[in-house]
Scaffold this active site. Structure first.
Site, PDB file in Angstrom:
ATOM      1  N   SER A 143      -2.374  -8.244  -1.080  1.00  0.00           N
ATOM      2  CA  SER A 143      -3.588  -8.927  -1.543  1.00  0.00           C
ATOM      3  C   SER A 143      -3.635 -10.291  -0.860  1.00  0.00           C
ATOM      4  CB  SER A 143      -3.499  -9.130  -3.063  1.00  0.00           C
ATOM      5  OG  SER A 143      -4.501 -10.022  -3.514  1.00  0.00           O
ATOM      6  N   TYR A 156       0.970 -11.163 -10.946  1.00  0.00           N
ATOM      7  CA  TYR A 156       0.296 -10.522  -9.809  1.00  0.00           C
ATOM      8  C   TYR A 156       0.630 -11.254  -8.510  1.00  0.00           C
ATOM      9  CZ  TYR A 156      -3.614  -8.212  -7.337  1.00  0.00           C
ATOM     10  OH  TYR A 156      -4.393  -7.480  -6.460  1.00  0.00           O
TER      11      TYR A 156
HETATM   12  P1  NAD Z   1      -8.093   0.471  -9.322  1.00  0.00           P
HETATM   13  O1  NAD Z   1      -7.854   0.036 -10.729  1.00  0.00           O
HETATM   14  O2  NAD Z   1      -9.428   0.979  -8.914  1.00  0.00           O
HETATM   15  O3  NAD Z   1      -7.029   1.573  -8.902  1.00  0.00           O
HETATM   16  C1  NAD Z   1      -5.695   1.453  -9.251  1.00  0.00           C
HETATM   17  C2  NAD Z   1      -5.033   2.792  -9.071  1.00  0.00           C
HETATM   18  O4  NAD Z   1      -3.663   2.673  -9.503  1.00  0.00           O
HETATM   19  C3  NAD Z   1      -5.665   3.888  -9.947  1.00  0.00           C
HETATM   20  O5  NAD Z   1      -5.612   5.123  -9.254  1.00  0.00           O
HETATM   21  C4  NAD Z   1      -4.732   3.927 -11.148  1.00  0.00           C
HETATM   22  O6  NAD Z   1      -4.753   5.158 -11.851  1.00  0.00           O
HETATM   23  C5  NAD Z   1      -3.398   3.675 -10.477  1.00  0.00           C
HETATM   24  N1  NAD Z   1      -2.366   3.206 -11.382  1.00  0.00           N
HETATM   25  C6  NAD Z   1      -2.396   2.170 -12.240  1.00  0.00           C
HETATM   26  N2  NAD Z   1      -1.248   2.106 -12.933  1.00  0.00           N
HETATM   27  C7  NAD Z   1      -0.466   3.119 -12.483  1.00  0.00           C
HETATM   28  C8  NAD Z   1       0.829   3.592 -12.811  1.00  0.00           C
HETATM   29  N3  NAD Z   1       1.577   3.009 -13.760  1.00  0.00           N
HETATM   30  N4  NAD Z   1       1.306   4.673 -12.183  1.00  0.00           N
HETATM   31  C9  NAD Z   1       0.554   5.314 -11.243  1.00  0.00           C
HETATM   32  N5  NAD Z   1      -0.670   4.908 -10.883  1.00  0.00           N
HETATM   33  C10 NAD Z   1      -1.171   3.830 -11.505  1.00  0.00           C
HETATM   34  O7  NAD Z   1      -7.643  -0.786  -8.444  1.00  0.00           O
HETATM   35  P2  NAD Z   1      -7.930  -1.193  -6.932  1.00  0.00           P
HETATM   36  O8  NAD Z   1      -8.756  -2.415  -6.968  1.00  0.00           O
HETATM   37  O9  NAD Z   1      -8.356  -0.050  -6.127  1.00  0.00           O
HETATM   38  O10 NAD Z   1      -6.476  -1.679  -6.506  1.00  0.00           O
HETATM   39  C11 NAD Z   1      -5.644  -0.950  -5.632  1.00  0.00           C
HETATM   40  C12 NAD Z   1      -4.644  -1.911  -5.016  1.00  0.00           C
HETATM   41  O11 NAD Z   1      -5.329  -2.888  -4.249  1.00  0.00           O
HETATM   42  C13 NAD Z   1      -3.806  -2.672  -6.041  1.00  0.00           C
HETATM   43  O12 NAD Z   1      -2.484  -2.792  -5.584  1.00  0.00           O
HETATM   44  C14 NAD Z   1      -4.481  -4.020  -6.083  1.00  0.00           C
HETATM   45  O13 NAD Z   1      -3.598  -5.036  -6.481  1.00  0.00           O
HETATM   46  C15 NAD Z   1      -4.887  -4.168  -4.632  1.00  0.00           C
HETATM   47  N6  NAD Z   1      -5.947  -5.154  -4.414  1.00  0.00           N
HETATM   48  C16 NAD Z   1      -7.170  -4.991  -4.989  1.00  0.00           C
HETATM   49  C17 NAD Z   1      -8.145  -5.949  -4.744  1.00  0.00           C
HETATM   50  C18 NAD Z   1      -9.512  -5.833  -5.325  1.00  0.00           C
HETATM   51  O14 NAD Z   1     -10.282  -6.801  -5.167  1.00  0.00           O
HETATM   52  N7  NAD Z   1      -9.881  -4.742  -5.948  1.00  0.00           N
HETATM   53  C19 NAD Z   1      -7.867  -7.056  -3.941  1.00  0.00           C
HETATM   54  C20 NAD Z   1      -6.619  -7.170  -3.381  1.00  0.00           C
HETATM   55  C21 NAD Z   1      -5.660  -6.211  -3.615  1.00  0.00           C
END
Ligand code: NAD
Length: 261
Positions: A143, A156
């Site tokens: 991130s 985080y």
């Molecule tokens: P999201 O909530 O849409 O998806 C998260 C995924 O992780 C889902 O499939 C969920 O079921 C799974 N998950 C959660 N807990 C879990 C567990 N205990 N075991 C197995 N699976 C689990 O989130 P996202 O925004 O797509 O985030 C994905 C990644 O990208 C994360 O690591 C997040 O930190 C990172 N990220 C997101 C953003 C953003 O702006 N959305 C920015 C930077 C980084």
């Protein structure tokens, strides 16, 4: 050129958001894809359908990545359903927002376990085989918070800085092999994880959801546009390509200018 036909890709947290977007790009390039994450049976089936639509195989394992024994199962199931892992995308993540003094210790533990420790376990379990086959790609979805901090996100930010560190170590330990390990550092992407923060902001500030989105972007992301899962998938495709053979141990931001400030 990206020729990933018949490679086996495991994408953690791929039932929604960024993980699903990356999984679909990998399937488009011909990878068989192991999906993981939570969701209703209908959501999981829809995710699987979106992968097999590209004429590749889709597996699924609902392992809870906060539990190391279930990560063992995830890797074993991937090998059983699809074969040894060639491409590992450590993407699963959760968020918890609170000042440090009020931060519930069990939320700290959960964020560190899912966002950081799970990547250590998946990596340690697939790396030996990748080295033996002398080809592999590990991409950690970190991130902008792996590079800079924000208030109220202690666990985080710590986890994401940690995964950038893990990326560098694995990048060095594989430097003389056909295995690479890199991190991608997204800015704001409008997924369920961020929608929850937008909704909370709208309630807190008494504004519409659209105004809350603009407020969120204005604080951090100079482009004032969300990054998309498809764009992140494109960067992951590059990191998986032969052109990226010498890209090792980097933390590559795609963040609308967030960390350039
Ligand atoms: P999201 O909530 O849409 O998806 C998260 C995924 O992780 C889902 O499939 C969920 O079921 C799974 N998950 C959660 N807990 C879990 C567990 N205990 N075991 C197995 N699976 C689990 O989130 P996202 O925004 O797509 O985030 C994905 C990644 O990208 C994360 O690591 C997040 O930190 C990172 N990220 C997101 C953003 C953003 O702006 N959305 C920015 C930077 C980084």
């Amino acid at each position: 050129m990206v020729n990933l036909a018949k490679k086996v890709a495991l994408v953690t947290g791929s039932t929604s958001g960024i993980g699903l977007g990356i999984a679909q790009r990998l399937a488009e390039k011909g990878c068989d894809v192991m999906l993981n994450g939570f969701g209703t049976p209908e959501q999981i089936q829809a995710a699987r359908d979106s992968i097999v639509a590209f004429g590749v195989r889709a597996g699924f394992c609902g392992a809870d990545l906060s539990k190391p024994s279930e990560i063992d199962t995830l890797i074993a199931e991937t090998e059983k359903q699809l074969g040894p892992v060639d491409i590992l995308i450590n993407n699963a993540g959760i968020q918890h927002v609170s000042p440090v003094e009020d931060f519930a210790p069990e939320r700290w533990d959960a964020v560190i376990a899912i966002n950081l420790t799970s990547a250590f376990h998946t990596t340690r379990l697939v790396l030996k085989g990748m080295k033996e086959r002398n080809w592999g790609r590990i991409v950690n979805i970190a991130s902008a918070h792996g590079l800079v901090a924000s208030v109220n996100k202690a666990a985080y930010v710590a986890a994401k800085h940690g995964i950038v560190g893990l990326t560098k170590v694995v990048g060095l330990e594989t430097a003389k092999t056909g295995v690479t390990c890199n991190a991608v550092c997204p800015g704001w992407v409008l997924t369920p994880l961020v929608q929850a923060q937008v909704d909370a902001r709208a309630v807190r500030e008494g504004v519409s959801v659209e105004e809350a989105k603009i407020g969120l972007l204005s604080e951090k992301q100079p482009s004032q546009e969300f990054v998309t899962p498809e764009q992140l998938g494109g960067l992951v495709m590059f990191l998986c390509s032969d052109d990226a053979n010498q890209v090792r141990g980097v933390a590559w931001n795609m963040d609308g200018g967030w960390v350039a400030q």
